[in-house]
Write an enzyme that holds these catalytic residues in place. Structure first.
Site, mmCIF file in Angstrom:
data_model
loop_
_atom_site.group_PDB
_atom_site.id
_atom_site.type_symbol
_atom_site.label_atom_id
_atom_site.label_comp_id
_atom_site.label_asym_id
_atom_site.label_seq_id
_atom_site.Cartn_x
_atom_site.Cartn_y
_atom_site.Cartn_z
ATOM 1 N N HIS A 194 0.863 -1.177 0.000
ATOM 2 C CA HIS A 194 0.000 0.000 0.000
ATOM 3 C C HIS A 194 0.899 1.226 0.000
ATOM 4 C CE1 HIS A 194 -3.664 2.372 0.826
ATOM 5 N NE2 HIS A 194 -2.815 3.166 1.469
ATOM 6 N N CYS A 195 0.713 2.082 -0.996
ATOM 7 C CA CYS A 195 1.580 3.258 -1.146
ATOM 8 C C CYS A 195 0.850 4.519 -0.687
ATOM 9 C CB CYS A 195 2.007 3.407 -2.611
ATOM 10 S SG CYS A 195 3.100 4.820 -2.883
#
Length: 324
Positions: free
Chosen positions: A137-138
């Site tokens: 997850h960025c």
């Protein structure tokens, strides 16, 4: 790393606020650099009446457009959400039964989403869903990087690095021109300080993005996610410090060309364009077809001990415990 969460704010809300701040930060840099290029660097060094000035203006415009388009596709595209009606294809399940396999070795049950999910998928706490071929997850893009948007994430890093380096080179050329022409800082106005400040900031960002771009390119060529790469490195590290060796084969690696196709698309002509929609059932991301059984990464352990690593085939008893 210690996470600070304000009273009355959940951890997910805190992550969202951090992501919004990062997006505002990136937008500010993008707008400021664009103004510096078109409002200061090109007019003073080249002028828009010259061919070189127009070429530089167009080239920077194309690069920044590709970067922004890649960012928006990464941010707004679905990363590859696992649907509730997903189940292993019938031919895969039948092959497993014929070979004495177990269906749970090809799928995992997510206790949070209450669904079966394919191999290589994982549950994202921030997004609240399971994602196919979950990489990470960025917070910079406020989205997961998964099977359906990994291409756009890589292109964002790729064009972000090129655009940052191009801006830096243009700024160095501009500074050399300023010194050569003995231009006074007062003549250039306050934007001269902004140009220098952006140069330092962009150089730092280009090193960060460049490093991530090279690393992600390596993972794509090997058909590994960030999690899988970490697991493989951990096992290799334990092997170096242990007498009992563990043999690992990452069988999703089907050659650099097919590995790249599984992320960037079948047609190489579109690999560097932020176009297309990736659709996958979760079993055709590295195997490109029905070879999921043969290409399922397996861990062969010398001895009788069974590891809980995601590279090991799961038994019915351990499958329920293997959750995000």
């Amino acid at each position: 790393m210690v996470k600070v969460v304000t009273a009355g704010m959940s951890e997910e809300d805190g992550d969202f606020c951090v992501g919004v701040c990062l997006q505002v930060f990136l937008t500010t840099i993008l707008v400021t650099c664009t103004i510096c290029i078109y409002g200061t660097i090109i007019p003073i060094k080249y002028s828009y009446s010259s061919v070189s000035g127009m070429l530089h203006a167009m080239l920077f415009g194309v690069l920044i457009t590709l970067m922004v388009a890649s960012y928006l596709k990464t941010w707004l595209s679905d990363p590859g959400t696992v649907t509730r009606d997903w189940s292993p294809p019938k031919e895969i399940a039948s092959e497993l039964e014929e070979e004495g396999g177990v269906k749970s070795s090809q799928s995992q049950f997510c206790k949070r989403c209450k669904i079966q999910r394919p191999p290589r998928s994982a549950h994202c706490r921030q997004c609240g869903k399971c994602v196919l071929r979950m990489d990470h997850h960025c917070p910079w893009v406020q989205n997961c990087v998964g099977a359906a948007n990994h291409k756009f994430f890589f292109l964002f890093l790729f064009y972000g690095t090129i655009t940052s380096l191009y801006y830096s080179i243009m700024t160095f050329i501009f500074l050399a021109h300023v010194l050569e022409q003995h231009l006074m800082l007062q003549q250039l106005g306050t934007w001269m300080g902004v140009v220098l400040g952006m140069l330092i900031l962009v150089l730092v960002l280009s090193m960060m993005q460049g490093g991530l771009c090279i690393w992600n390119g390596f993972l794509i060529l090997k058909n590994q996610t960030a999690t899988e790469n970490y697991e493989l490195d951990s096992i290799a590290s334990k092997n170096r410090n242990s007498k009992k060796k563990v043999k690992v084969t990452h069988k999703y690696d089907v050659g650099w060309y097919r590995n790249t196709q599984s992320v960037m698309g079948d047609n190489p002509a579109y690999w560097l364009l932020p176009l297309g929609i990736v659709r996958t059932d979760g079993l055709s991301m590295g195997d490109l077809g029905r070879d999921a059984v043969e290409l399922q990464p397996l861990k062969e352990v010398e001895g009788t001990e069974q590891s809980s690593s995601p590279f090991a085939p799961l038994s019915p008893r351990t499958a329920d415990a293997h959750v995000a």
